[in-house]
Write a protein that holds these residues in place. Structure first.
Motif, short mmCIF file in Angstrom:
data_model
loop_
_atom_site.label_atom_id
_atom_site.label_comp_id
_atom_site.label_asym_id
_atom_site.label_seq_id
_atom_site.Cartn_x
_atom_site.Cartn_y
_atom_site.Cartn_z
N ASP A 59 39.91 47.39 40.90
CA ASP A 59 41.33 48.49 41.53
C ASP A 59 42.13 49.17 40.03
OD1 ASP A 59 40.83 47.95 44.13
OD2 ASP A 59 42.17 46.23 43.91
N TRP A 60 42.53 48.23 39.27
CA TRP A 60 43.45 48.89 38.33
C TRP A 60 42.52 49.77 37.41
CZ3 TRP A 60 45.46 45.67 33.52
CH2 TRP A 60 46.19 46.49 32.93
N ALA A 61 41.11 49.62 37.22
CA ALA A 61 40.60 50.58 36.15
C ALA A 61 39.90 51.47 36.72
CB ALA A 61 39.18 49.44 35.94
N LEU A 62 39.77 51.39 38.80
CA LEU A 62 39.16 52.14 38.45
C LEU A 62 40.62 53.71 38.79
CD1 LEU A 62 37.93 53.79 41.12
CD2 LEU A 62 38.57 52.58 42.50
N SER A 63 41.50 53.04 39.48
CA SER A 63 43.12 54.00 39.34
C SER A 63 43.15 54.90 38.11
CB SER A 63 44.42 53.13 39.55
OG SER A 63 44.91 52.15 38.36
#
Length: 302
Positions: free
Chosen positions: A193-197
């Motif tokens: 989720d963090w990398a996607l954001s």
């Protein structure tokens, strides 16, 4: 007369090669290393920044073992560390090995005779605390902050991040494809989720396939100096390396209970032994773990 002349030439010892250092590097060595080595640009920079300015455009046969020793002394006086100097020496050694192999130099390799310097390879993996990571990210300029934040979020090596292209990102299935890694194998890593954001915040360049690129669409080649400048602005330990962001990702996974077998897959390591460097827990974590054992009757004895 012609026959006699040919025989005379055959009896003469071969003339020593007069190939010059700069000429050999540019015409033969550089084209070869560009084909064979992914990080060829580092060799090119090292040659023009350190090797050529010191030795000059001399003939290969004119560089002696004593010259190599003087080069060592000169670089060390500049404040160069043994490991960095050894990379210079390794490049020059390879240049001579290729010159010998390709018939452009006769004799012994002067770098091999001079030898390398001892290195302290016991580098302790450095893990940033959450507070340190936040200070670092806040000190980074806006255009390069996503690069280092993505490293913290994914644990991917900086080389793979800088060469990452949009067609390697599958946002629907949440996968990052790395066709070529340090281990030589391709990897499929989860897109957190963090990398996607982070990726969602990056505007895609109209004329570039690279995820992290400059305004002209070209990928970043070297971000080390910008990283060092950010460390200084953030008041952090100057010995922190970009690779320590990968260590920080791994240690965070361990602290959150991710099994080492799964961490091995996340990091792209070939063995569990390579994961052991990340398992050095802090005192508070060890204390918490040790407190999970309780006396058999449910209370401590006086």
């Amino acid at each position: 007369k012609l026959k006699v002349s040919l025989i005379a030439d055959e009896e003469q010892p071969p003339k020593e090669k007069t190939t010059r250092l700069k000429d050999f590097f540019e015409k033969l060595f550089l084209p070869w290393v560009m084909r064979e080595k992914k990080s060829w640009d580092k060799d090119k920079t090292r040659f023009y920044l350190h090797i050529l300015p010191f030795f000059g455009d001399v003939r290969l046969k004119d560089i002696t073992v004593q010259d190599i020793e003087r080069f060592k002394e000169y670089r060390l006086q500049e404040g160069c560390k043994n490991a960095t100097l050894n990379r210079d020496l390794a490049l020059l050694k390879t240049i001579y090995n290729k010159a010998i192999k390709w018939g452009k130099f006769q004799g012994q390799n002067p770098v091999s005779i001079a030898g390398m310097l001892p290195e302290n390879n016991e580098h302790v993996a450095r893990f940033l605390t959450e507070e340190e990571a936040e200070r670092l990210l806040n000190a980074l300029p806006g255009e390069t902050r996503p690069i280092f934040e993505f490293s913290l979020a994914s644990g991917i090596r900086i080389g793979n991040i800088l060469s990452l292209k949009w067609d390697q990102i599958d946002k629907i299935n949440r996968i990052i494809y790395l066709p070529k890694t340090k281990s030589g194998k391709a990897l499929r890593l989860p897109l957190s989720d963090w990398a996607l954001s982070i990726l969602e915040r990056i505007p895609r360049h109209l004329h570039s396939d690279y995820v992290f690129c400059r305004l002209d669409g070209k990928p970043y080649k070297d971000v080390h100096q910008g990283f060092k400048n950010a460390l200084k602005r953030a008041g952090l330990d100057p010995s922190i390396r970009i690779h320590d962001l990968r260590h920080t990702f791994a240690s965070s996974m361990i602290a959150k209970g991710v099994p080492t077998a799964l961490l091995k897959e996340l990091m792209g390591h070939s063995t569990l032994a390579m994961v052991s460097r990340y398992t050095h827990a802090g005192h508070e974590t060890l204390l918490e773990m040790s407190n999970r054992i309780s006396p058999p009757f449910g209370k401590l004895s006086n």
